[in-house]
Motif scaffolding. Sequence first.
Motif, PDB file in Angstrom:
ATOM      1  N   VAL A   1       0.816  -1.220   0.000  1.00 38.20           N
ATOM      2  CA  VAL A   1       0.000   0.000   0.000  1.00 38.20           C
ATOM      3  C   VAL A   1       0.846   1.265   0.000  1.00 38.20           C
ATOM      4  O   VAL A   1       0.504   2.250  -0.661  1.00 38.20           O
ATOM      5  N   HIS A   2       1.966   1.221   0.700  1.00 38.57           N
ATOM      6  CA  HIS A   2       2.716   2.460   0.925  1.00 38.57           C
ATOM      7  C   HIS A   2       4.014   2.573   0.130  1.00 38.57           C
ATOM      8  O   HIS A   2       4.730   3.565   0.255  1.00 38.57           O
ATOM      9  N   THR A   3       4.364   1.570  -0.662  1.00 39.20           N
ATOM     10  CA  THR A   3       5.576   1.660  -1.478  1.00 39.20           C
ATOM     11  C   THR A   3       5.242   1.299  -2.926  1.00 39.20           C
ATOM     12  O   THR A   3       4.157   0.827  -3.226  1.00 39.20           O
ATOM     13  N   GLN A   4       6.187   1.498  -3.792  1.00 37.06           N
ATOM     14  CA  GLN A   4       6.035   1.166  -5.206  1.00 37.06           C
ATOM     15  C   GLN A   4       6.797  -0.105  -5.567  1.00 37.06           C
ATOM     16  O   GLN A   4       7.041  -0.372  -6.744  1.00 37.06           O
ATOM     17  N   LEU A   5       7.164  -0.891  -4.570  1.00 38.88           N
ATOM     18  CA  LEU A   5       7.923  -2.109  -4.831  1.00 38.88           C
ATOM     19  C   LEU A   5       7.049  -3.152  -5.522  1.00 38.88           C
ATOM     20  O   LEU A   5       5.830  -3.165  -5.357  1.00 38.88           O
ATOM     21  N   ALA A   6       7.684  -4.016  -6.291  1.00 38.79           N
ATOM     22  CA  ALA A   6       6.951  -5.088  -6.972  1.00 38.79           C
ATOM     23  C   ALA A   6       6.322  -6.020  -5.939  1.00 38.79           C
ATOM     24  O   ALA A   6       6.835  -6.186  -4.832  1.00 38.79           O
ATOM     25  N   TYR A   7       5.207  -6.646  -6.323  1.00 38.94           N
ATOM     26  CA  TYR A   7       4.503  -7.530  -5.400  1.00 38.94           C
ATOM     27  C   TYR A   7       5.406  -8.650  -4.891  1.00 38.94           C
ATOM     28  O   TYR A   7       5.402  -8.988  -3.707  1.00 38.94           O
ATOM     29  N   TRP A   8       6.168  -9.256  -5.807  1.00 37.72           N
ATOM     30  CA  TRP A   8       7.013 -10.389  -5.415  1.00 37.72           C
ATOM     31  C   TRP A   8       8.102  -9.953  -4.441  1.00 37.72           C
ATOM     32  O   TRP A   8       8.458 -10.706  -3.517  1.00 37.72           O
ATOM     33  N   LEU A   9       8.613  -8.727  -4.613  1.00 36.10           N
ATOM     34  CA  LEU A   9       9.650  -8.243  -3.710  1.00 36.10           C
ATOM     35  C   LEU A   9       9.073  -7.971  -2.330  1.00 36.10           C
ATOM     36  O   LEU A   9       9.710  -8.280  -1.302  1.00 36.10           O
ATOM     37  N   CYS A  10       7.870  -7.414  -2.288  1.00 37.60           N
ATOM     38  CA  CYS A  10       7.183  -7.213  -1.005  1.00 37.60           C
ATOM     39  C   CYS A  10       6.967  -8.550  -0.306  1.00 37.60           C
ATOM     40  O   CYS A  10       7.120  -8.667   0.915  1.00 37.60           O
ATOM     41  N   PHE A  11       6.626  -9.560  -1.087  1.00 36.26           N
ATOM     42  CA  PHE A  11       6.402 -10.909  -0.554  1.00 36.26           C
ATOM     43  C   PHE A  11       7.681 -11.444   0.078  1.00 36.26           C
ATOM     44  O   PHE A  11       7.662 -11.972   1.199  1.00 36.26           O
ATOM     45  N   VAL A  12       8.800 -11.304  -0.617  1.00 40.27           N
ATOM     46  CA  VAL A  12      10.083 -11.822  -0.121  1.00 40.27           C
ATOM     47  C   VAL A  12      10.500 -11.086   1.154  1.00 40.27           C
ATOM     48  O   VAL A  12      10.956 -11.704   2.127  1.00 40.27           O
ATOM     49  N   ILE A  13      10.334  -9.764   1.160  1.00 34.93           N
ATOM     50  CA  ILE A  13      10.701  -8.983   2.343  1.00 34.93           C
ATOM     51  C   ILE A  13       9.860  -9.412   3.542  1.00 34.93           C
ATOM     52  O   ILE A  13      10.373  -9.588   4.651  1.00 34.93           O
ATOM     53  N   ALA A  14       8.552  -9.588   3.325  1.00 38.14           N
ATOM     54  CA  ALA A  14       7.673 -10.014   4.418  1.00 38.14           C
ATOM     55  C   ALA A  14       8.032 -11.420   4.897  1.00 38.14           C
ATOM     56  O   ALA A  14       7.949 -11.720   6.095  1.00 38.14           O
ATOM     57  N   LEU A  15       8.453 -12.278   3.982  1.00 39.81           N
ATOM     58  CA  LEU A  15       8.856 -13.632   4.353  1.00 39.81           C
ATOM     59  C   LEU A  15      10.100 -13.600   5.244  1.00 39.81           C
ATOM     60  O   LEU A  15      10.281 -14.468   6.110  1.00 39.81           O
ATOM     61  N   MET A  16      10.944 -12.595   5.044  1.00 34.10           N
ATOM     62  CA  MET A  16      12.146 -12.464   5.860  1.00 34.10           C
ATOM     63  C   MET A  16      11.830 -12.172   7.324  1.00 34.10           C
ATOM     64  O   MET A  16      12.680 -12.371   8.195  1.00 34.10           O
ATOM     65  N   VAL A  17      10.627 -11.685   7.599  1.00 33.88           N
ATOM     66  CA  VAL A  17      10.209 -11.493   8.993  1.00 33.88           C
ATOM     67  C   VAL A  17      10.325 -12.815   9.748  1.00 33.88           C
ATOM     68  O   VAL A  17      10.796 -12.866  10.892  1.00 33.88           O
TER      69      VAL A  17
END
Length: 246
Positions: A34-50
């Motif tokens: 919602v708040h960034t322009q990052l690609a969906y897959w990159l957002c997914f990978v970053i969230a997975l790193m949590v």
Amino acid sequence: ILIGECYLMIAGEWDMAPGNVASLAGMVWGALIVHTQLAYWLCFVIALMVGVIFGAFTGGVCNRFGVPAWMASYAVMQICTTFTYLINDGKAIPLREHAPIKWLGQADLLGTGLTPAVIIMLVLIGIGAFILRYTQFGRNLYLIGGNREAAYNVGLNVNLYRMACFIICGVMSALAGLLFASRSASAQINACGLCAFNGIAGTMISSGSLAGGRGNLIMAAIGVFLIVSLQNGLYMMGVSVFYQYM
């Protein structure tokens, strides 16, 4: 979440935080979308790193300071809850306008009624069961959980195996949170609250042991399906949610 809990319980550990890690991962994914322009897959990978971060943190605290797993994971549970509320001021993040997000949890594959999330679950359970039964890593987990002193004596790096199990549990928990967000088309602050305890219960139902050294992932999955089927049956019978917990 069941996969991670089963691995940990076989190794003689258990984790209280997977449900909270899952909720945090979903909120991180939603906020990035919602708040960034990052690609969906990159957002997914970053969230997975949590999941990687908190799994490694729990394992590191247990290994470095000798803190019991339940105590370390309880602390992680509280930390994740705090971050989950802070991300969007305690409010859910709607994702209905982002069609690619909903694909994982809602798409009907070839008219079978199965979603990608279900396929991912079945594949991961299959892989997890294969590793436990047919690889040296899996056999060593049973040895560590059954007799930790013997595992030390034969030269196994018990701390490394414990760390690996906590990271596996963290990654599986984060993935569960992302799939839940996809299915509900929203990131919610308490998406998977009791899932950790359902995972523990499923493993116990399938002849697992809190003492470690025992467990079967396929049977544990059946145990969880029994619990979920009971919950769904109560919904279909119209039983009030207030009574369903009991």
